[in-house]
Motif scaffolding. Structure first.
Motif, PDB file in Angstrom:
ATOM      1  N   SER A 135      57.284 -42.575 -38.189  1.00  0.00           N
ATOM      2  CA  SER A 135      56.796 -43.719 -37.799  1.00  0.00           C
ATOM      3  C   SER A 135      57.726 -44.934 -38.103  1.00  0.00           C
ATOM      4  CB  SER A 135      55.702 -44.024 -38.613  1.00  0.00           C
ATOM      5  OG  SER A 135      55.762 -43.880 -40.217  1.00  0.00           O
ATOM      6  N   GLY A 136      58.886 -44.710 -38.925  1.00  0.00           N
ATOM      7  CA  GLY A 136      59.694 -45.701 -39.146  1.00  0.00           C
ATOM      8  C   GLY A 136      59.396 -46.489 -40.441  1.00  0.00           C
ATOM      9  N   GLU A 137      58.313 -45.773 -41.207  1.00  0.00           N
ATOM     10  CA  GLU A 137      57.885 -46.595 -42.426  1.00  0.00           C
ATOM     11  C   GLU A 137      58.356 -45.787 -43.614  1.00  0.00           C
ATOM     12  OE1 GLU A 137      53.890 -48.121 -40.164  1.00  0.00           O
ATOM     13  OE2 GLU A 137      53.653 -46.384 -41.658  1.00  0.00           O
ATOM     14  N   PHE A 138      58.460 -46.490 -44.523  1.00  0.00           N
ATOM     15  CA  PHE A 138      58.694 -46.171 -45.968  1.00  0.00           C
ATOM     16  C   PHE A 138      58.205 -47.053 -47.075  1.00  0.00           C
ATOM     17  CE2 PHE A 138      62.337 -48.843 -45.176  1.00  0.00           C
ATOM     18  CZ  PHE A 138      62.619 -49.528 -46.133  1.00  0.00           C
ATOM     19  N   MET A 139      58.071 -46.574 -48.221  1.00  0.00           N
ATOM     20  CA  MET A 139      57.687 -47.360 -49.460  1.00  0.00           C
ATOM     21  C   MET A 139      58.507 -47.324 -50.266  1.00  0.00           C
ATOM     22  SD  MET A 139      53.497 -47.052 -49.843  1.00  0.00           S
ATOM     23  CE  MET A 139      53.400 -45.340 -49.856  1.00  0.00           C
ATOM     24  N   LYS A 140      59.154 -48.517 -51.046  1.00  0.00           N
ATOM     25  CA  LYS A 140      60.160 -48.405 -52.267  1.00  0.00           C
ATOM     26  C   LYS A 140      59.679 -47.736 -53.319  1.00  0.00           C
ATOM     27  CE  LYS A 140      62.855 -52.216 -50.923  1.00  0.00           C
ATOM     28  NZ  LYS A 140      63.485 -53.652 -51.831  1.00  0.00           N
ATOM     29  N   VAL A 141      60.114 -47.183 -54.201  1.00  0.00           N
ATOM     30  CA  VAL A 141      59.618 -46.557 -55.557  1.00  0.00           C
ATOM     31  C   VAL A 141      58.953 -47.759 -56.442  1.00  0.00           C
ATOM     32  CG1 VAL A 141      60.259 -45.507 -57.712  1.00  0.00           C
ATOM     33  CG2 VAL A 141      61.368 -44.845 -55.549  1.00  0.00           C
ATOM     34  N   GLY A 142      57.769 -47.376 -56.666  1.00  0.00           N
ATOM     35  CA  GLY A 142      57.003 -48.354 -57.507  1.00  0.00           C
ATOM     36  C   GLY A 142      56.111 -49.345 -56.681  1.00  0.00           C
ATOM     37  N   SER A 143      56.115 -49.304 -55.503  1.00  0.00           N
ATOM     38  CA  SER A 143      55.407 -50.570 -54.773  1.00  0.00           C
ATOM     39  C   SER A 143      54.560 -49.727 -53.826  1.00  0.00           C
ATOM     40  CB  SER A 143      56.551 -50.904 -53.520  1.00  0.00           C
ATOM     41  OG  SER A 143      56.073 -51.705 -52.518  1.00  0.00           O
ATOM     42  N   SER A 144      53.647 -50.272 -53.290  1.00  0.00           N
ATOM     43  CA  SER A 144      52.592 -49.934 -52.591  1.00  0.00           C
ATOM     44  C   SER A 144      52.464 -50.583 -50.870  1.00  0.00           C
ATOM     45  CB  SER A 144      50.926 -50.211 -53.024  1.00  0.00           C
ATOM     46  OG  SER A 144      50.910 -51.538 -53.193  1.00  0.00           O
ATOM     47  N   GLU A 145      53.727 -51.400 -50.909  1.00  0.00           N
ATOM     48  CA  GLU A 145      54.049 -51.970 -49.836  1.00  0.00           C
ATOM     49  C   GLU A 145      54.623 -51.531 -48.623  1.00  0.00           C
ATOM     50  OE1 GLU A 145      56.446 -55.793 -48.210  1.00  0.00           O
ATOM     51  OE2 GLU A 145      55.546 -56.104 -50.403  1.00  0.00           O
ATOM     52  N   VAL A 146      54.183 -51.185 -47.586  1.00  0.00           N
ATOM     53  CA  VAL A 146      54.675 -50.196 -46.650  1.00  0.00           C
ATOM     54  C   VAL A 146      55.816 -51.220 -45.932  1.00  0.00           C
ATOM     55  CG1 VAL A 146      54.403 -49.036 -44.285  1.00  0.00           C
ATOM     56  CG2 VAL A 146      52.677 -48.667 -46.104  1.00  0.00           C
ATOM     57  N   GLN A 147      57.162 -50.638 -45.610  1.00  0.00           N
ATOM     58  CA  GLN A 147      57.997 -51.302 -45.103  1.00  0.00           C
ATOM     59  C   GLN A 147      58.730 -50.457 -43.841  1.00  0.00           C
ATOM     60  OE1 GLN A 147      60.646 -52.308 -48.908  1.00  0.00           O
ATOM     61  NE2 GLN A 147      61.288 -53.250 -46.926  1.00  0.00           N
ATOM     62  N   ARG A 148      59.116 -51.200 -42.787  1.00  0.00           N
ATOM     63  CA  ARG A 148      59.401 -50.634 -41.648  1.00  0.00           C
ATOM     64  C   ARG A 148      61.064 -50.890 -41.484  1.00  0.00           C
ATOM     65  NH1 ARG A 148      56.448 -48.477 -38.320  1.00  0.00           N
ATOM     66  NH2 ARG A 148      57.789 -48.688 -36.544  1.00  0.00           N
ATOM     67  N   THR A 149      61.597 -49.591 -40.795  1.00  0.00           N
ATOM     68  CA  THR A 149      63.177 -49.650 -40.520  1.00  0.00           C
ATOM     69  C   THR A 149      63.229 -49.077 -39.156  1.00  0.00           C
ATOM     70  OG1 THR A 149      65.302 -49.113 -41.548  1.00  0.00           O
ATOM     71  CG2 THR A 149      63.506 -47.333 -41.564  1.00  0.00           C
ATOM     72  N   ASP A 150      64.176 -49.689 -38.425  1.00  0.00           N
ATOM     73  CA  ASP A 150      64.534 -49.303 -36.986  1.00  0.00           C
ATOM     74  C   ASP A 150      66.044 -48.490 -37.212  1.00  0.00           C
ATOM     75  OD1 ASP A 150      64.774 -48.888 -34.256  1.00  0.00           O
ATOM     76  OD2 ASP A 150      65.646 -50.913 -34.159  1.00  0.00           O
ATOM     77  N   ILE A 151      66.034 -47.268 -37.251  1.00  0.00           N
ATOM     78  CA  ILE A 151      67.134 -46.505 -37.651  1.00  0.00           C
ATOM     79  C   ILE A 151      67.294 -45.239 -36.438  1.00  0.00           C
ATOM     80  CG2 ILE A 151      67.564 -47.279 -39.950  1.00  0.00           C
ATOM     81  CD1 ILE A 151      66.429 -44.499 -40.813  1.00  0.00           C
ATOM     82  N   ARG A 152      68.320 -44.871 -36.567  1.00  0.00           N
ATOM     83  CA  ARG A 152      68.492 -43.202 -36.120  1.00  0.00           C
ATOM     84  C   ARG A 152      69.159 -42.725 -37.126  1.00  0.00           C
ATOM     85  NH1 ARG A 152      72.417 -41.798 -30.854  1.00  0.00           N
ATOM     86  NH2 ARG A 152      71.125 -40.033 -30.468  1.00  0.00           N
ATOM     87  N   VAL A 153      68.340 -41.570 -37.276  1.00  0.00           N
ATOM     88  CA  VAL A 153      68.691 -40.424 -38.267  1.00  0.00           C
ATOM     89  C   VAL A 153      69.678 -39.422 -37.752  1.00  0.00           C
ATOM     90  CG1 VAL A 153      68.163 -38.788 -39.970  1.00  0.00           C
ATOM     91  CG2 VAL A 153      66.788 -41.089 -39.535  1.00  0.00           C
ATOM     92  N   VAL A 154      70.784 -39.056 -38.373  1.00  0.00           N
ATOM     93  CA  VAL A 154      71.609 -37.937 -37.836  1.00  0.00           C
ATOM     94  C   VAL A 154      71.799 -37.255 -39.315  1.00  0.00           C
ATOM     95  CG1 VAL A 154      73.898 -37.258 -37.132  1.00  0.00           C
ATOM     96  CG2 VAL A 154      72.810 -39.470 -36.205  1.00  0.00           C
ATOM     97  N   ALA A 155      71.319 -35.941 -39.335  1.00  0.00           N
ATOM     98  CA  ALA A 155      71.402 -35.345 -40.364  1.00  0.00           C
ATOM     99  C   ALA A 155      72.393 -34.165 -40.315  1.00  0.00           C
ATOM    100  CB  ALA A 155      70.029 -34.876 -40.900  1.00  0.00           C
ATOM    101  N   ALA A 156      72.986 -33.622 -41.488  1.00  0.00           N
ATOM    102  CA  ALA A 156      73.616 -32.103 -41.445  1.00  0.00           C
ATOM    103  C   ALA A 156      73.324 -31.279 -42.507  1.00  0.00           C
ATOM    104  CB  ALA A 156      75.217 -32.511 -41.402  1.00  0.00           C
ATOM    105  N   THR A 157      73.396 -29.896 -42.258  1.00  0.00           N
ATOM    106  CA  THR A 157      73.228 -29.067 -43.232  1.00  0.00           C
ATOM    107  C   THR A 157      73.899 -27.825 -43.259  1.00  0.00           C
ATOM    108  OG1 THR A 157      71.223 -27.927 -44.482  1.00  0.00           O
ATOM    109  CG2 THR A 157      71.239 -27.915 -41.968  1.00  0.00           C
TER     110      THR A 157
END
Length: 157
Positions: A135-157
């Motif tokens: 959803s592009g949503e996250f919350m900061k630690v200690g917050s109940s406010e939802v924030q949005r981010t528009d990013i592309r995630v590239v992961a490696a493992t």
């Protein structure tokens, strides 16, 4: 020669990629093919093969190339601080939180975030990461406010 051979050569020169195997060439072609899309990407491979070059290649050839590129080694961040590093925190949310902090997902807004060693993340953090991916949503630690981010995630493992 295929239609990507010039682009493959240019990408190899720009990123300092050395090698001429068919597998390497095909991997670069695939990275160039998906770069203009906005899908999340998982790069897999043995340790030490240069997986970190592919997120840069993807970012530099994407519509997000003018946005930030943030690389995070998830395996190097202590478990107790990983959520704060990725998602940020509010002032006072824990003992050492004397100021508010932007996390990597906020910093990378409009660009690309590369999560190296993503499999090392704790399960709770992986669940929070899934929410960002879906959803592009996250919350900061200690917050109940939802924030949005528009990013592309590239992961490696």
């Amino acid at each position: 020669m295929n239609k990507y051979s010039d682009k493959v050569g240019e990408a190899k020169r720009r990123l300092g990629i050395v090698g001429h195997s068919a597998g390497l060439t095909r991997a670069i072609e695939v990275a160039l093919l998906i770069a203009p899309t906005d899908v999340s990407v998982l790069v897999t491979g043995e340790s030490g093969v240069g997986k970190e070059a592919f997120p840069q290649l993807i970012h530099q050839n994407s519509i997000r190339k003018h946005g930030p590129y943030v690389a995070v080694n998830c395996g190097a961040i202590p478990e107790g601080t990983i959520d704060s590093e990725l998602f940020g925190h509010k002032k006072g949310s824990f003992t050492d939180a004397v100021t508010e902090r932007r996390g990597y997902f906020e910093v990378a807004d409009g660009g690309t975030i590369f999560l190296d060693e993503v499999g090392e993340l704790p399960m709770a953090t992986q669940a929070r990461l899934l929410r960002v991916l879906e959803s592009g949503e996250f919350m900061k630690v200690g917050s109940s406010e939802v924030q949005r981010t528009d990013i592309r995630v590239v992961a490696a493992t």
